[in-house]
Design an enzyme around this catalytic site. Structure first.
Site, short mmCIF file in Angstrom:
data_model
loop_
_atom_site.label_atom_id
_atom_site.label_comp_id
_atom_site.label_asym_id
_atom_site.label_seq_id
_atom_site.Cartn_x
_atom_site.Cartn_y
_atom_site.Cartn_z
N LEU A 87 20.36 30.14 28.02
CA LEU A 87 19.07 30.03 27.34
C LEU A 87 18.89 31.17 26.35
O LEU A 87 19.30 32.31 26.61
CB LEU A 87 17.92 30.06 28.36
N GLY A 132 22.56 29.11 31.60
CA GLY A 132 22.29 27.80 31.01
C GLY A 132 23.52 27.13 30.43
O GLY A 132 23.61 25.90 30.37
N ASN A 154 24.31 33.29 36.77
CA ASN A 154 24.16 34.74 37.00
C ASN A 154 22.70 35.21 36.95
O ASN A 154 22.43 36.39 36.76
CB ASN A 154 24.98 35.50 35.95
N GLU A 155 21.76 34.26 37.13
CA GLU A 155 20.35 34.59 36.94
C GLU A 155 19.88 35.78 37.78
O GLU A 155 19.14 36.64 37.29
CB GLU A 155 19.47 33.37 37.24
C1 LIG Z 1 13.16 36.85 30.69
C2 LIG Z 1 12.86 35.61 31.44
C3 LIG Z 1 11.70 35.75 32.30
C4 LIG Z 1 11.18 34.83 33.05
C5 LIG Z 1 11.67 33.43 33.15
C6 LIG Z 1 11.75 33.02 34.54
C7 LIG Z 1 12.65 32.17 34.97
C8 LIG Z 1 13.57 31.44 34.08
C9 LIG Z 1 14.91 31.22 34.68
C10 LIG Z 1 15.72 30.32 33.80
C11 LIG Z 1 17.18 30.42 34.03
C12 LIG Z 1 17.83 31.19 32.97
C13 LIG Z 1 18.91 30.74 32.37
C14 LIG Z 1 19.60 31.46 31.28
O1 LIG Z 1 20.46 30.88 30.66
S1 LIG Z 1 19.13 33.05 30.87
C15 LIG Z 1 20.33 33.61 29.68
C16 LIG Z 1 21.52 34.15 30.41
N1 LIG Z 1 22.55 34.53 29.49
C17 LIG Z 1 23.31 35.58 29.68
O2 LIG Z 1 23.22 36.30 30.63
C18 LIG Z 1 24.35 35.83 28.63
C19 LIG Z 1 24.10 37.11 27.94
N2 LIG Z 1 25.12 37.31 26.91
C20 LIG Z 1 26.36 37.72 27.17
O3 LIG Z 1 26.79 37.90 28.28
C21 LIG Z 1 27.24 37.95 25.98
O4 LIG Z 1 26.44 38.03 24.84
C22 LIG Z 1 28.29 36.85 25.76
C23 LIG Z 1 27.69 35.45 25.76
C24 LIG Z 1 29.39 36.95 26.85
C25 LIG Z 1 28.97 37.09 24.39
O5 LIG Z 1 29.47 38.40 24.33
P1 LIG Z 1 29.98 38.98 22.94
O6 LIG Z 1 30.93 38.04 22.30
O7 LIG Z 1 30.47 40.36 23.22
O8 LIG Z 1 28.70 38.99 22.01
P2 LIG Z 1 27.43 39.94 22.08
O9 LIG Z 1 27.09 40.28 23.48
O10 LIG Z 1 27.65 41.08 21.14
O11 LIG Z 1 26.30 38.97 21.52
C26 LIG Z 1 26.29 38.59 20.17
C27 LIG Z 1 24.84 38.41 19.75
O12 LIG Z 1 24.29 37.32 20.50
C28 LIG Z 1 23.10 37.76 21.15
N3 LIG Z 1 22.95 37.03 22.44
C29 LIG Z 1 23.79 37.02 23.46
N4 LIG Z 1 23.34 36.24 24.46
C30 LIG Z 1 22.14 35.76 24.03
C31 LIG Z 1 21.17 34.90 24.61
N5 LIG Z 1 21.32 34.34 25.84
N6 LIG Z 1 20.05 34.63 23.89
C32 LIG Z 1 19.88 35.13 22.68
N7 LIG Z 1 20.77 35.98 22.05
C33 LIG Z 1 21.89 36.26 22.74
C34 LIG Z 1 23.33 39.25 21.36
O13 LIG Z 1 22.11 39.90 21.57
C35 LIG Z 1 23.99 39.62 20.06
O14 LIG Z 1 22.99 39.68 19.08
P3 LIG Z 1 23.05 40.79 17.91
O15 LIG Z 1 21.83 40.55 17.08
O16 LIG Z 1 23.05 42.12 18.61
O17 LIG Z 1 24.34 40.54 17.19
#
Ligand SMILES: CC/C=C\C/C=C\CCCC/C=C/C(=O)SCCNC(=O)CCNC(=O)[C@H](O)C(C)(C)COP(=O)(O)OP(=O)(O)OC[C@H]1O[C@@H](n2cnc3c(N)ncnc32)[C@H](O)[C@@H]1OP(=O)(O)O
Length: 264
Positions: A87, A132, A154-155
């Protein structure tokens, strides 16, 4: 609801798929006219994070494919190392209540559409697939994952709680015991670890290999009646969708989540 379920597989038999290709900004859909296999490609750099717009396009793509005579659909990513980062965090940061509501609805609708397709589905996971991203792949019937990436729900590691239909999707794929261990610890599995517990069905060397293996999966159904296949899928998956879609608990849970999100 029942009428929708029973009408779809019959209607697909009367539609041609030939020469179909459509590309919107965030999702590309192509159908190979020789194999009848559709490929749905997420293309939202940098990480295919699932925002409202991407979810709406994904949902639309999988719904549209229900009206075409396809052999199956593959979900994959245009990005080199990411299937989907899950997400979009920005959707959960101080959202307006209407946007939060639309976002959660689009997420659930997309999950239901993919989980319920009348045609077979495979996720060709060609990169990292946390949270997600993992959910999307779990909605498919089969997962082929390229080596040396990570996948999982991994939530808890992020301090958030996976909705129960995320949990149900995991339990539909791996054992209750493994799900409990994975979800409570917020475990991200490497490809080979995911294969060992059955979270992915096959591993692949690269995207091309993953796509080839995904295509091969569909040939299992060459001699199977598609309507019998779909009704059997519904028999197995229907209860999970019902719980996810209709229960009072879900509505309360969504209100609670939106309430939490709008307060952060
Ligand atoms: C806060 C919520 C509060 C209450 C809600 C309550 C309940 C809801 C539960 C719902 C269940 C949730 C489900 C989800 O999916 S939550 C999202 C979980 N995602 C992650 O944990 C992934 C995080 N990201 C990573 O691990 C890495 O980014 C990844 C995907 C392995 C890629 O790594 P890499 O190639 O090294 O790239 P970067 O880390 O440098 O990322 C590049 C760029 O993308 C941005 N980004 C990464 N992930 C997200 C994301 N999920 N959403 C938006 N943006 C994301 C990151 O910040 C970088 O941006 P930049 O501007 O710095 O270039």
């Amino acid at each position: 609801m029942a009428s929708k379920i029973f009408v779809r597989p019959i209607s697909i038999a009367f539609n041609a798929f030939r020469n179909y290709s459509s590309s919107s900004k965030l999702v590309d859909v192509s159908i190979n006219d020789k194999t009848g296999i559709a490929t749905v490609t997420m293309q939202r750099p940098p990480v295919n994070s699932l925002n409202y717009e991407l979810l709406i396009e994904l949902n639309g793509a999988f719904q549209d494919l229900g009206s075409k005579k396809i052999k199956g659909a593959i979900l994959t990513s245009s990005l080199k190392t990411i299937f989907s980062a899950g997400l979009d965090i920005l959707e959960m940061y101080k959202p307006k209540p209407e946007r939060a509501n639309a976002f959660w609805t689009s997420l659930q609708d997309t999950w239901i559409t993919i989980f319920n397709t009348p045609y077979p589905t495979v996720a060709a996971i060609n990169g990292h697939s946390p949270a997600g991203g993992c959910l999307l792949s779990l909605a498919c019937e089969y997962r082929v994952m390229v080596n040396n990436y990570t996948i999982g729900l991994n939530e808890t590691k992020l301090g958030i709680v996976a909705p129960f239909w995320f949990v149900a999707s995991m339990k539909n794929t791996i054992s209750n015991r493994e799900s409990e261990l994975a979800l409570t610890s917020g475990r991200l599995y490497k490809t080979d670890e995911a294969f060992k517990v059955g979270l992915v069905d096959e591993t692949a060397e690269n995207k091309e290999d993953a796509l080839a293996k995904a295509e091969k999966f569909f040939s299992r159904f060459d001699a199977v009646n598609p309507i019998a296949r779909f009704l059997t899928k519904q028999e197995l998956r229907g209860k999970i969708v019902k719980v996810g879609r209709k229960t009072f608990i879900y509505k309360i849970f969504r209100k609670f989540q939106i309430c939490m999100m709008t307060r952060i």
